[in-house]
Design an enzyme around this catalytic site. Sequence first.
Site, mmCIF file in Angstrom:
data_model
loop_
_atom_site.group_PDB
_atom_site.id
_atom_site.type_symbol
_atom_site.label_atom_id
_atom_site.label_comp_id
_atom_site.label_asym_id
_atom_site.label_seq_id
_atom_site.Cartn_x
_atom_site.Cartn_y
_atom_site.Cartn_z
ATOM 1 N N LYS A 116 3.273 -1.496 3.071
ATOM 2 C CA LYS A 116 4.367 -2.463 2.948
ATOM 3 C C LYS A 116 5.377 -2.053 1.871
ATOM 4 O O LYS A 116 6.552 -2.390 1.956
ATOM 5 C CB LYS A 116 3.822 -3.854 2.601
ATOM 6 C CG LYS A 116 2.774 -4.409 3.551
ATOM 7 C CD LYS A 116 3.357 -4.807 4.879
ATOM 8 C CE LYS A 116 2.455 -5.707 5.704
ATOM 9 N NZ LYS A 116 1.197 -5.115 6.167
HETATM 10 C C1 LIG Z 1 0.523 -5.234 7.309
HETATM 11 C C2 LIG Z 1 -0.598 -4.297 7.501
HETATM 12 C C3 LIG Z 1 -0.954 -3.835 8.771
HETATM 13 C C4 LIG Z 1 -0.251 -4.319 10.025
HETATM 14 O O1 LIG Z 1 1.075 -3.886 10.091
HETATM 15 P P1 LIG Z 1 2.088 -4.558 11.117
HETATM 16 O O2 LIG Z 1 3.405 -3.987 10.828
HETATM 17 O O3 LIG Z 1 2.022 -6.038 10.833
HETATM 18 O O4 LIG Z 1 1.582 -4.261 12.482
HETATM 19 C C5 LIG Z 1 -1.966 -2.909 8.875
HETATM 20 N N1 LIG Z 1 -2.641 -2.477 7.781
HETATM 21 C C6 LIG Z 1 -2.334 -2.918 6.548
HETATM 22 C C7 LIG Z 1 -3.128 -2.414 5.403
HETATM 23 C C8 LIG Z 1 -1.309 -3.820 6.356
HETATM 24 O O5 LIG Z 1 -0.999 -4.242 5.125
#
Ligand SMILES: *Cc1c(COP(=O)(O)O)cnc(C)c1O
Length: 465
Positions: A116
């Site tokens: 993120k």
């Molecule tokens: C947010 C997240 C995901 C999922 O990502 P999306 O973009 O919502 O599909 C997968 N793994 C981790 C560690 C995340 O923080």
Amino acid sequence: MIRYRSTRATASGGETDLGFGEVLLAGLAPDGGLYCPVDIPALSDLAPVTAGTPYAEAATTIIAPYVAGTFDEAELGEMVTAAYAGFRDPDICPIHRLEPDQYLLDLTRGPTLAFKDMALQLVARMLDAELERRGEHVTVIGATSGDTGSAAIEALAGRANIRVVILHPLGRVSEVQRRQMTTVDAANISNLAVRGTFDDCQDLVKAAFADTVLRSELKLAAVNSINWARVVSQIPYYVVAARRVSPDGGPVSFAVPTGNFGNVLAGWYGKRMGLAVDRFVVASNRNDVLTRFFETGRLIIESVEPSLSPSMDIQVSSNFERLLWEAGGRVGEAITELITALRTSGRVEVPASWCQVIASDFDGLRLDDEGTLAVIADVLRTTERLVDPHTAVGIHAARKLGKHGVPMVTLATADPAKFPDAVESATGRRPELPPHLAELFDRTEHYDVIDNSSDSLAAALRGER
Ligand SMILES: *Cc1c(COP(=O)(O)O)cnc(C)c1O
């Protein structure tokens, strides 16, 4: 200059012709839809990105056409450089070879140890710059299944024009995740723990946006992955990864641990820009609404079950609406009808022609908790690498669906130290937090608990409690 339109805009009206700055500030469209670019730029029209192009330079080149009219390339370049300056690796997102044809793209080197950060460190700077220019302030409200919240808080803490309110499902995020959010001591940050699931949190946020009085009173903005600025910030690492594992330009596949479908969607936009991608493999845990969709063509929402990969404990993958809109030929009426049916009955049959379009690019595969632990153990045994449960779900899908001779890149979405209990039970090794987070367990937490209701959220947002 690229314009944006809402997935729910219809022939007779709706949100049809916005610039990037408006899309950045609004997040979700007032008609309930998601903003998408009307034109998609071609990589071949941009400065070439090669295996040797530094990440910040590649990102600036690829994002620039999407933000033109709001930020020029020089302004964008400065923000991109600042966004990634604090990452714990000079490559920003290094690539590791796991076994023949199998690679790992490490997106966890940012301050909160999850992918993120790749988007939010940049989006926070874009938001601040745009607000500063307009002389405005906003309340950023977001729902988190764990990692968005900490990445948003980390990126937005202390910014003068932005108040931040993050909702997380009470008791359903890991302790490290919760502490990363609740121990940031900045006056502009509030955490709300909701008695409900992540989907409940996401619904509360959507309802707050649909409340036009509240929305304008508090100038609500969103940095959830429904915000186009996040999706666009994730396109560059697909391009960079493909160039590095396949310098001659041959096709590459990606396996992506998926929840809200924001990450893998960014890759798909990369393909639309001309990147040679064979398959996108959507990897899910037991909350497998997308895997079931790929198998049956039906979207059927079930109750969310907690798993070892909590950031993927999602049944309503919001960004999937963008793909459906494209697959269905960009008809807002059809999307509105389909999503309304899904929300009211919890199930919907996607038209066969749309499914065909989607199946030409995507596969899906699920893995349960037991399988996840086995993969973590096996990856350590075969590669001497610790991976987190989300990444393990991706690696499993990559191994099952990879083709001989086509490089398969799994996206590592979290550092194993964010999920030490699962990793320890799989391997007997407890991953350690990096030095900047070493005192996480000694810091004071700040959060309020609220009921799963719009009234409770509105009261908290207005400071009535
Ligand atoms: C947010 C997240 C995901 C999922 O990502 P999306 O973009 O919502 O599909 C997968 N793994 C981790 C560690 C995340 O923080």
